[in-house]
Enzyme design. Structure first.
Site, mmCIF file in Angstrom:
data_model
loop_
_atom_site.group_PDB
_atom_site.id
_atom_site.type_symbol
_atom_site.label_atom_id
_atom_site.label_comp_id
_atom_site.label_asym_id
_atom_site.label_seq_id
_atom_site.Cartn_x
_atom_site.Cartn_y
_atom_site.Cartn_z
ATOM 1 N N GLU A 38 58.568 83.493 16.080
ATOM 2 C CA GLU A 38 58.389 84.480 17.266
ATOM 3 C C GLU A 38 60.191 85.091 17.307
ATOM 4 O O GLU A 38 60.949 84.323 17.557
ATOM 5 C CB GLU A 38 58.141 84.237 18.403
ATOM 6 C CG GLU A 38 58.230 85.322 19.411
ATOM 7 C CD GLU A 38 57.706 84.878 20.743
ATOM 8 O OE1 GLU A 38 57.078 83.817 20.932
ATOM 9 O OE2 GLU A 38 57.693 86.118 21.723
ATOM 10 N N ARG A 263 56.098 68.115 15.687
ATOM 11 C CA ARG A 263 57.313 68.644 15.705
ATOM 12 C C ARG A 263 58.803 67.964 15.588
ATOM 13 O O ARG A 263 58.469 66.800 16.200
ATOM 14 C CB ARG A 263 57.456 69.597 16.905
ATOM 15 C CG ARG A 263 57.417 69.136 18.071
ATOM 16 C CD ARG A 263 57.234 70.203 19.312
ATOM 17 N NE ARG A 263 58.473 70.962 19.472
ATOM 18 C CZ ARG A 263 58.193 72.572 19.399
ATOM 19 N NH1 ARG A 263 56.833 73.050 19.382
ATOM 20 N NH2 ARG A 263 59.091 73.228 19.515
ATOM 21 N N LYS A 273 63.793 77.294 22.433
ATOM 22 C CA LYS A 273 64.789 78.696 22.214
ATOM 23 C C LYS A 273 65.189 79.091 23.576
ATOM 24 O O LYS A 273 66.284 79.584 24.012
ATOM 25 C CB LYS A 273 64.163 79.653 21.567
ATOM 26 C CG LYS A 273 64.013 79.507 20.175
ATOM 27 C CD LYS A 273 63.239 80.803 19.401
ATOM 28 C CE LYS A 273 61.779 80.413 19.146
ATOM 29 N NZ LYS A 273 61.067 81.403 18.670
HETATM 30 P P1 ATP Z 1 59.982 77.876 21.238
HETATM 31 O O1 ATP Z 1 58.958 77.217 22.309
HETATM 32 O O2 ATP Z 1 61.401 77.262 21.712
HETATM 33 O O3 ATP Z 1 60.324 79.503 21.386
HETATM 34 P P2 ATP Z 1 58.513 77.861 19.180
HETATM 35 O O4 ATP Z 1 57.809 76.661 18.360
HETATM 36 O O5 ATP Z 1 57.691 78.775 20.037
HETATM 37 O O6 ATP Z 1 59.822 77.554 20.019
HETATM 38 P P3 ATP Z 1 58.383 79.831 17.065
HETATM 39 O O7 ATP Z 1 59.302 80.922 16.862
HETATM 40 O O8 ATP Z 1 57.068 80.041 17.625
HETATM 41 O O9 ATP Z 1 59.074 78.915 17.972
HETATM 42 O O10 ATP Z 1 58.202 78.749 15.728
HETATM 43 C C1 ATP Z 1 58.053 79.192 14.537
HETATM 44 C C2 ATP Z 1 57.481 78.298 13.646
HETATM 45 O O11 ATP Z 1 58.317 77.015 13.816
HETATM 46 C C3 ATP Z 1 56.022 77.386 14.561
HETATM 47 O O12 ATP Z 1 55.119 77.400 13.295
HETATM 48 C C4 ATP Z 1 56.385 76.158 14.859
HETATM 49 O O13 ATP Z 1 55.207 75.287 14.830
HETATM 50 C C5 ATP Z 1 57.502 75.756 14.164
HETATM 51 N N1 ATP Z 1 58.521 75.068 14.987
HETATM 52 C C6 ATP Z 1 58.995 75.263 16.064
HETATM 53 N N2 ATP Z 1 59.847 74.302 16.727
HETATM 54 C C7 ATP Z 1 59.652 73.295 15.852
HETATM 55 C C8 ATP Z 1 60.126 71.968 15.711
HETATM 56 N N3 ATP Z 1 60.656 71.363 16.533
HETATM 57 N N4 ATP Z 1 59.682 71.306 14.816
HETATM 58 C C9 ATP Z 1 58.775 71.606 13.733
HETATM 59 N N5 ATP Z 1 58.506 72.870 13.553
HETATM 60 C C10 ATP Z 1 58.915 73.623 14.707
HETATM 61 MG MG MG Z 2 56.462 80.189 19.805
#
Ligand code: ATP
Ligand code: MG
Length: 559
Positions: A38, A263, A273
């Protein structure tokens, strides 16, 4: 932790096993994955795990991977984030097949929603958000059917169209899937598919005032793109029945499968984030690319290499179980890579002047220094030497214990590549602080070897004062003092006050280059360093990427 194949980038894991089986059974012919961030912040080390997984699989199976911006929350998304995400994925060494926005599919998604309504599988709900929440039940109690659940298909079609046509205010209605309000899985209790939001979207502008939710968008976007393996983190395991329900109830160009993995949770860091954003906006760091941030852009600025990040991802592997990775694993991956790569130089970050009184003032000479101790291909450089040099303040001690093998009054040390010097006198200012040292050198020891077989225990680094280039050096350390700052009630309490120490009087060997594409250096005995983006030839700035050894291991043991 996965074993053997860290250097091939092809560590096997349960996801690769699934893919192997799908290829063997003929279920899948070309492997297609996607990385779906995102664009509401910069990518961090956790995303790197997902990037290496998704793009790595596409690479190793000769398939392809899309970089898809999951942009269904118009309030939070920005062009700056889109640009940074593209830059980071490319820097990590990956090429996407295509780079769509989920919002590119808004028209198709709208049609899919109508498809569900027409089958009686979606309805417009006019309850307030609070009523919807109350009627959804809890983990322990089932939900109850709301009063609008049995609206006719006709009425639903009309209302949904009116929602799209901007006839209602935010929150007046939502579109929900009609599944099962009593389902043990809360995600299946008539999840909301669309909501009204009068917000300008970064991609679609003001075309839409209704926006689809993540769960509705994600699987359909995967299906539109022909994704075969939709890999996501474990929090989405409970959403998989909904992912499947949507695809099972609509005719889509392909049928992806969702598989979840744990994760990345890394000690001493935050990978949310929202919290990273708070660090930036509250000014605890200089920006998303502050070298202390474990964002990909921060790590790049800090001097991490893409290879070190890929090796780290291989070392930690892909599993179904949560675990927290020690910071030492990331640091080891980094040191291993930089050790083979970094060009060796000498720099003095806290200088103490040494005058070599028996070396003529008008004389200078050059010694040859290998650019890498193990790799002759790196060649060597000339290291100039003259009467006045700088050494590290820490390498001198006035009242030194017997085991102090560096410089102290009356003792002799080797200057790396150059010669032996002996300290004759300590020069102090009126306040009693040490200002400089008077030493002598042994002309017979030129080149650093012993003239008569006498032993010198210590070798120290140095820089010729006349030739030195003054620089600022940022000594970076972990941003947090506790292993799990994310769990702290207030992560601000865990900020390390000494995470950045600025040494603004450092002295560099003149052969250290400042280029646009900065080289990784090892400043001998000090660590790995890289020129900062803000560095100029008038005012060089270097960032310490990492110390040579883990100084935290000792601290942790003694706790
Ligand atoms: P936040 O909740 O901090 O915004 P998010 O997981 O929603 O983080 P996205 O931008 O939606 O962030 O993530 C993009 C991709 O990266 C998703 O497929 C997510 O599963 C993966 N991802 C995010 N954080 C991690 C992590 N700590 N380890 C592995 N994969 C991750
Ligand atoms: Mg997300």
């Amino acid at each position: 932790m996965s074993d053997s194949s860290a250097d091939t980038g092809e560590s096997s894991n349960f996801i690769r096993d699934i893919i192997d089986a799908d290829l063997a059974s003929g279920k899948v012919s070309t492997v297609v994955t996607r990385f779906p961030p995102e664009p509401n912040g910069y990518l961090h080390i956790g995303h790197a795990k997902s990037i290496c997984l998704n793009f790595g699989i596409a690479r190793d199976y000769n398939g392809y991977c899309n970089l898809r911006f999951d942009d269904t929350n118009p309030e939070k998304e920005e062009q700056e984030y889109i640009d940074s995400i593209r830059r980071d994925v490319e820097w990590l060494g990956f090429k996407w097949h295509s780079n769509p926005f989920a919002s590119d599919y808004f028209d198709q998604l709208y049609d899919y929603a109508i498809g569900l309504i027409k089958q009686g599988k979606a309805y417009v709900d006019s309850q307030s958000a609070d009523e919807i929440r109350a009627n959804r039940g809890t983990l322990k109690t089932p939900g109850v059917d709301g009063p609008y659940r049995n609206r006719s298909i006709e009425e639903n079609l009309q209302l949904f169209e009116a929602m799209k046509n901007d006839e209602f205010a935010d929150g007046e209605h939502v579109l929900r899937a009609k599944i099962d309000m009593q389902s043990p899985n809360i995600n299946m209790r008539d999840p909301v598919l669309y909501r009204i939001r009068h917000v300008t979207h970064h991609n679609t502008g003001d075309k839409w005032c209704i926006y689809p939710l993540y769960d509705f968008t994600h699987g359909l976007s995967d299906a539109i793109e022909g994704v075969t393996h939709s890999l996501c983190t474990l929090e989405f395991e409970d959403h998989r029945p909904l992912y499947d329900w949507i695809l099972d109830n609509l005719e889509t160009p392909s049928r992806p499968e969702q598989t979840e993995f744990a994760r990345l949770q890394l000690e001493y860091s935050l990978t949310s984030k929202r919290k990273l954003n708070a660090l930036v906006t509250e000014g605890h760091v200089s920006g998303w690319d502050d070298p202390r941030m474990l964002t990909i852009s921060g790590m790049r600025r800090r001097g991490f290499t893409p290879e070190s990040i890929a090796n780290f991802c291989d070392m930690i592997g892909i599993t179904k179980k949560y675990s927290t990775i020690e910071m030492g694993v990331l640091e080891t991956a980094l040191r291993d890579d930089l050790n083979t790569r970094a060009v060796r130089r000498m720099a003095v970050i806290n200088p103490l002047k040494v005058v070599i009184e028996n070396y003529p003032e008008d004389q200078e000479e050059v010694f040859s220094g290998a650019n890498h101790p193990q790799n002759p291909d790196y060649g060597s450089r000339e290291v100039p030497f003259a009467r006045e040099i700088y050494i590290e303040r820490d390498d001198f001690m006035e009242d030194a214990p017997r085991k102090f093998f560096r410089l102290s009054p009356g003792r002799e040390v080797r200057l790396r590549f150059a010669c032996y010097i002996t300290c004759k006198e300590v020069v102090k200012n009126a306040a009693g602080e040490i200002e400089s040292l008077i030493c002598t050198y042994d002309p017979e020891s030129r080149g650093g070897s012993s003239p008569d077989g006498r032993k010198v225990k210590g070798t120290i680094h140095w820089v010729s004062a006349r030739h030195a280039v003054a620089a600022t050096v940022n000594l970076y350390d972990r941003l947090f003092t506790v292993p799990n700052p994310g769990a702290a009630q207030d992560f601000h309490q865990a900020l390390n006050p000494d995470s950045r120490i600025v040494m603004d009087n450092a002295m560099l060997e003149p052969s250290i280059e400042l280029t646009d594409n900065p080289l990784a250096y090892q400043f001998e005995r000090l660590g790995y360093f890289i020129s900062d983006y803000d560095s100029t030839s008038e005012k060089p700035i270097f960032n310490r990427t990492m110390t040579l050894r883990d100084s935290w291991a000792k601290i942790e043991q003694s706790r």
